[in-house]
Design a protein around this motif. Structure first.
Motif, mmCIF file in Angstrom:
data_model
loop_
_atom_site.group_PDB
_atom_site.id
_atom_site.type_symbol
_atom_site.label_atom_id
_atom_site.label_comp_id
_atom_site.label_asym_id
_atom_site.label_seq_id
_atom_site.Cartn_x
_atom_site.Cartn_y
_atom_site.Cartn_z
ATOM 1 N N GLU A 2 128.218 8.467 84.477
ATOM 2 C CA GLU A 2 127.263 8.413 83.682
ATOM 3 C C GLU A 2 127.256 9.128 82.457
ATOM 4 O OE1 GLU A 2 123.134 8.740 85.140
ATOM 5 O OE2 GLU A 2 123.646 7.708 86.928
ATOM 6 N N ASP A 3 126.941 8.371 81.261
ATOM 7 C CA ASP A 3 127.047 9.115 79.853
ATOM 8 C C ASP A 3 125.730 9.029 79.257
ATOM 9 O OD1 ASP A 3 129.793 9.796 79.675
ATOM 10 O OD2 ASP A 3 130.218 7.741 80.028
ATOM 11 N N THR A 4 125.435 9.876 78.204
ATOM 12 C CA THR A 4 124.671 9.569 77.230
ATOM 13 C C THR A 4 124.968 8.922 76.083
ATOM 14 O OG1 THR A 4 123.235 11.418 78.214
ATOM 15 C CG2 THR A 4 122.585 10.674 76.046
ATOM 16 N N ILE A 5 124.320 7.874 75.553
ATOM 17 C CA ILE A 5 124.869 7.119 74.351
ATOM 18 C C ILE A 5 123.918 6.887 73.357
ATOM 19 C CG2 ILE A 5 126.437 5.927 75.696
ATOM 20 C CD1 ILE A 5 124.823 3.420 75.343
ATOM 21 N N ASN A 12 122.778 -2.869 66.470
ATOM 22 C CA ASN A 12 123.562 -2.916 67.990
ATOM 23 C C ASN A 12 124.705 -1.938 68.136
ATOM 24 O OD1 ASN A 12 121.922 -4.462 69.303
ATOM 25 N ND2 ASN A 12 123.046 -6.456 68.558
ATOM 26 N N PHE A 13 124.909 -1.136 67.150
ATOM 27 C CA PHE A 13 125.939 0.043 67.043
ATOM 28 C C PHE A 13 125.565 0.981 68.169
ATOM 29 C CE2 PHE A 13 127.052 4.510 66.088
ATOM 30 C CZ PHE A 13 128.341 4.269 65.937
ATOM 31 N N CYS A 26 121.820 5.610 62.271
ATOM 32 C CA CYS A 26 123.033 4.996 62.365
ATOM 33 C C CYS A 26 124.100 4.984 61.540
ATOM 34 C CB CYS A 26 122.521 3.496 62.566
ATOM 35 S SG CYS A 26 123.903 2.195 62.893
ATOM 36 N N PRO A 27 125.424 5.437 61.678
ATOM 37 C CA PRO A 27 126.271 5.393 60.422
ATOM 38 C C PRO A 27 126.703 3.841 59.930
ATOM 39 C CG PRO A 27 127.305 5.645 62.881
ATOM 40 C CD PRO A 27 125.807 5.413 62.958
ATOM 41 N N SER A 31 119.460 2.991 60.145
ATOM 42 C CA SER A 31 118.148 2.876 61.139
ATOM 43 C C SER A 31 118.453 4.144 62.177
ATOM 44 C CB SER A 31 118.188 1.505 61.987
ATOM 45 O OG SER A 31 118.261 0.578 60.895
ATOM 46 N N LYS A 32 117.264 4.484 62.664
ATOM 47 C CA LYS A 32 117.071 5.444 63.896
ATOM 48 C C LYS A 32 117.795 5.230 64.739
ATOM 49 C CE LYS A 32 113.666 8.437 65.912
ATOM 50 N NZ LYS A 32 114.159 9.629 65.529
ATOM 51 N N LEU A 33 118.661 6.110 65.672
ATOM 52 C CA LEU A 33 119.357 6.068 66.700
ATOM 53 C C LEU A 33 118.445 6.294 68.075
ATOM 54 C CD1 LEU A 33 122.770 7.460 65.593
ATOM 55 C CD2 LEU A 33 122.354 5.200 66.058
ATOM 56 N N LEU A 34 118.701 5.435 69.256
ATOM 57 C CA LEU A 34 117.981 5.877 70.159
ATOM 58 C C LEU A 34 119.024 6.409 71.389
ATOM 59 C CD1 LEU A 34 116.014 2.431 70.442
ATOM 60 C CD2 LEU A 34 115.114 4.879 69.423
ATOM 61 N N LYS A 35 118.662 7.359 71.962
ATOM 62 C CA LYS A 35 119.173 7.962 73.191
ATOM 63 C C LYS A 35 118.953 7.032 74.460
ATOM 64 C CE LYS A 35 119.802 13.047 72.161
ATOM 65 N NZ LYS A 35 119.642 14.359 72.895
#
Length: 203
Positions: A2-5, A12-13, A26-27, A31-35
């Protein structure tokens, strides 16, 4: 494992958190990134000239110049895929295999005397297999409860039970793994039952 992404819901990055760090935006689109939690089922590696340099593996480019081959590799782990499916498709009783990837289509169980049931159970097994279904036939000399518990644990999409009671009524018990409801089919309508199961498998 399992990983945290970090995932961007807009473009969809996505990237592993250890690669990207604790960034909030997001690079690509800002936009805001979600864990999110994810399961790793494949790998992509950029090998560069790690192996081609010692082997002196080269090619000639369009100008005739000799250059080292740059390597990369990728792979999908079958074991990881199976573990991922089980992680997602299960309940407290065991696995619930999606029909598209199940190791068998039907789990056929005989409950009672093999002398009375064996011939009919084998006929059903052969008829289902002849119509394109893969059948796991359980004729072990163990208790009915153990067979039914094992069927739920293994998680084949369809469970068919032939017992002395159902045979006397010329019926077979049919149950989907994820449902509680039982259905009964006439033993002389196995072809009709097979068509229903095949339709669900192929839809």
């Amino acid at each position: 494992g399992e990983d945290t992404i970090l995932v961007c819901s807009k473009c969809n990055f996505g990237a592993n958190i250890e690669k990207l760090g604790e960034k909030e935006n997001c690079p690509v689109c800002k936009s805001k990134l979600l864990k999110k939690r994810a399961i790793e089922v494949g790998h992509i590696f950029s090998l560069g000239d790690k192996y081609t340099l010692p082997l002196k593996a080269t090619f000639k480019d369009k100008d005739g110049k000799e250059k080292l081959i740059l390597m990369g590799c990728y792979g999908i782990g079958v074991g990881r895929l199976m573990a991922t499916i089980v992680e997602v498709w299960h309940d407290s009783k065991g696995i619930i295999w999606p029909q598209k990837v199940a190791p068998f289509d039907v789990h056929l169980i005989s409950i009672g005397s093999l002398k009375k049931l064996g011939k009919e159970a084998q006929r059903i097994e052969k008829e289902l297999e002849g119509l394109g279904l893969e059948v796991l036939y359980d004729d072990r000399k163990v208790s009915p409860g153990e067979k039914l518990i094992d069927a739920d644990l293994i998680g084949i999409p369809w469970r068919l039970v032939l017992s002395e009671k159902t045979l006397a009524k010329n019926k077979i018990e049919v149950k989907r793994r994820e449902e509680e409801r039982l259905k009964f089919f006439d033993l002389n309508k196995i072809q009709k039952l097979a068509k229903i199961l095949l339709k669900e498998k192929n839809d």
